[in-house]
Design an enzyme around this catalytic site. Structure first.
Site, PDB file in Angstrom:
ATOM      1  CG  HIS A  76      16.379 101.910  11.804  1.00  0.00           C
ATOM      2  ND1 HIS A  76      17.191 101.671  12.350  1.00  0.00           N
ATOM      3  CD2 HIS A  76      17.075 103.120  10.512  1.00  0.00           C
ATOM      4  CE1 HIS A  76      18.012 102.143  11.370  1.00  0.00           C
ATOM      5  NE2 HIS A  76      18.105 103.261  10.983  1.00  0.00           N
ATOM      6  CB  CYS A 110      27.899 101.469   9.121  1.00  0.00           C
ATOM      7  SG  CYS A 110      26.299 102.548   8.916  1.00  0.00           S
TER       8      CYS A 110
HETATM    9  C1  PLP Z   1      25.063 108.401  13.626  1.00  0.00           C
HETATM   10  C2  PLP Z   1      24.504 108.499  12.359  1.00  0.00           C
HETATM   11  N1  PLP Z   1      24.314 108.921  11.373  1.00  0.00           N
HETATM   12  C3  PLP Z   1      23.613 107.962  10.135  1.00  0.00           C
HETATM   13  C4  PLP Z   1      23.705 106.603  10.685  1.00  0.00           C
HETATM   14  C5  PLP Z   1      22.709 106.530   9.184  1.00  0.00           C
HETATM   15  O1  PLP Z   1      21.268 106.274   9.384  1.00  0.00           O
HETATM   16  P1  PLP Z   1      20.650 105.566   8.427  1.00  0.00           P
HETATM   17  O2  PLP Z   1      21.395 103.867   7.730  1.00  0.00           O
HETATM   18  O3  PLP Z   1      19.250 105.184   9.265  1.00  0.00           O
HETATM   19  O4  PLP Z   1      20.188 106.237   7.124  1.00  0.00           O
HETATM   20  C6  PLP Z   1      23.759 106.403  11.665  1.00  0.00           C
HETATM   21  C7  PLP Z   1      23.460 104.618  11.312  1.00  0.00           C
HETATM   22  O5  PLP Z   1      23.616 103.648  12.020  1.00  0.00           O
HETATM   23  C8  PLP Z   1      24.655 106.291  12.541  1.00  0.00           C
HETATM   24  O6  PLP Z   1      24.075 105.704  14.393  1.00  0.00           O
END
Ligand code: PLP
Length: 431
Positions: A216, A374
């Site tokens: 995504h 996040c």
């Molecule tokens: C650098 C990085 N790693 C991991 C993730 C986690 O991705 P997902 O939420 O699709 O599992 C993100 C999402 O923001 C990210 O930017």
């Protein structure tokens, strides 16, 4: 069915493409038949519909592997980067054959890594978190290789370093890091979630053993991603974290997400095919946002590394590639250009004397982020901005913009106006 668009404010400007991207309509078109017609379980190879889906997924796996420099067996589909990062970190550290007890990582990682490493620490592992460059305009956020040299030794099981930072966009050079890890027999995992589909990423050239991505982030569907294994690292022992039907050579059980996998293959193919042109356009939009904001806001500071000059002569207006021109068997450039210092769509700036959240409240039509998606619901200043030497107040006064495929020049100009007005109002209020 009521269009969702109808309930969305029409003047909204989405500039949060690091958090997620709009699924490309060409991807939506491409996945619909795999929901409506060819919906069988790819594990049901006793019947023809199941075998057709299985064949399609193997074709997608092979194409994705080829685009990322891996072998088909080196692509493990997961629910996204969080799961892939967990599989890499716990899978390597907790395998019964793993005798090493040390992990080397970086302070600017995403929470998927940070929290997994905290858990390993509670299980008795030693976790070394290295700082990043805070000087040198083009290297802010990079990991100094001499720090790794001091930290790594024969007890290091895993070195965990992200490729593209989700807040300040720093792109980490990998060749010296990969050579060091090889020399010490440590597994190198990279969280390439922000880099895959945005810049040229080839695991064989990077030299990482393991690489995580999420679809995504590059205009594919949510809930699908992968862990990619370097062709020479297929024998690295990885302990599966999700047990069940033994799919994907037992590395990740569960019915394959056929819709997600088809969407990933399409989205990655489109991203790689259009990358050069798209990046030129997006980096010029970034340049425009930065210079328009600077005109309106005195003392505005750039967080993160300086970018390379934009490519000249490229049209700024939306120039989506013609869907008819996309080929399912696109061959990646075997000698891609070296990575720039910063992700093309990333801009992170500090607004003097105000709070980023308050600024966002005064500009409700803008979708931007204060810190990473996040962490934006929690009040703590961004750990990444603190790590590059920003004060707590500077970090709180910062916003992250993620410019993407569907942004236009007029949106950028409008966003600068809206933020300029919001800043003026707010700074009058706090003065
Ligand atoms: C650098 C990085 N790693 C991991 C993730 C986690 O991705 P997902 O939420 O699709 O599992 C993100 C999402 O923001 C990210 O930017």
């Amino acid at each position: 069915m009521q269009s969702v668009k109808a309930i969305v404010l029409m003047d909204e400007i989405y500039l949060d493409n690091h958090a997620t991207t709009r699924t490309d309509p060409r991807v939506v078109d491409g996945i619909l038949p795999w929901m409506l017609d060819e919906f069988a379980n790819s594990g049901s190879t006793t019947h023809a519909p199941g075998r057709r889906v299985a064949a399609k997924l193997e074709e997608c796996r092979a194409n994705i592997a080829q685009l990322l420099g891996a072998e088909p067996e080196g692509v493990v589909f997961t629910s996204g980067a969080t799961e892939s990062v967990n599989l890499a970190i716990f899978g390597v550290a907790l395998h019964p054959r793993q005798k090493r007890r040390k992990i080397v990582s970086v302070v600017t990682e995403h929470w998927a890594s940070i929290d997994s490493l905290k858990k390993l620490e509670r299980l008795g592992f030693e976790v070394i978190r290295l700082g990043v460059e805070i000087h040198g305009p083009e290297s802010i956020g990079m990991l100094p290789i001499d720090e790794v040299e001091l930290a790594i030794d024969g007890d290091t099981a895993l070195v965990n370093v992200m490729l593209g930072n989700n807040e300040i966009g720093t792109l980490q050079p990998f060749s010296a890091l990969a050579a060091l890890c090889r020399q010490h027999g440590a597994v190198l995992h990279t969280d390439a979630t922000q880099a895959v589909g945005k810049v040229s990423v080839n695991i064989a050239e990077l030299g990482a053993d393991l690489l995580s991505f999420s679809s995504h982030k590059f205009y594919g569907p949510k809930g699908i991603g992968g862990l990619v294994i370097h062709p020479d690292s297929m024998s690295i022992p990885i302990l599966p974290q999700i047990l069940g039907g033994g799919q994907q050579q037992n590395l990740r059980s569960g019915t394959l997400n056929s819709v997600g996998i088809v969407g990933t293959e399409l989205a990655l193919t489109l991203a790689v095919e259009g990358m050069v042109e798209e990046n030129a356009r997006i980096s010029r939009l970034r340049e425009m946002l930065w210079s328009e904001l600077k005109k309106r806001i005195e003392g505005l500071q750039l967080n993160g590394p300086l970018w390379n000059p934009p490519i000249q002569g490229m049209s700024l207006e939306n120039s989506h590639p013609n869907p008819a021109s996309s080929s399912a068997h696109f061959v990646a450039d075997p000698h891609p250009a070296p990575l720039p210092a910063r992700l093309p769509g990333n801009l992170n700036v500090c607004f003097p004397k105000v709070d980023g959240q308050s600024l966002m409240l005064r500009a409700p039509q803008l979708a931007v982020s204060s810190g990473s998606a996040c962490t934006s619901s929690e009040p703590h200043p961004s750990h990444v901005l603190l790590a590059i030497g920003k004060s707590e107040d500077e970090a709180r006064g910062s916003l992250r913009f993620g410019i993407g495929r569907f942004n236009t020049e007029s949106e950028i100009l409008r966003a600068a106006d809206v933020l300029g007005d919001a800043y003026e109002e707010l700074s009058r209020f706090v003065a």
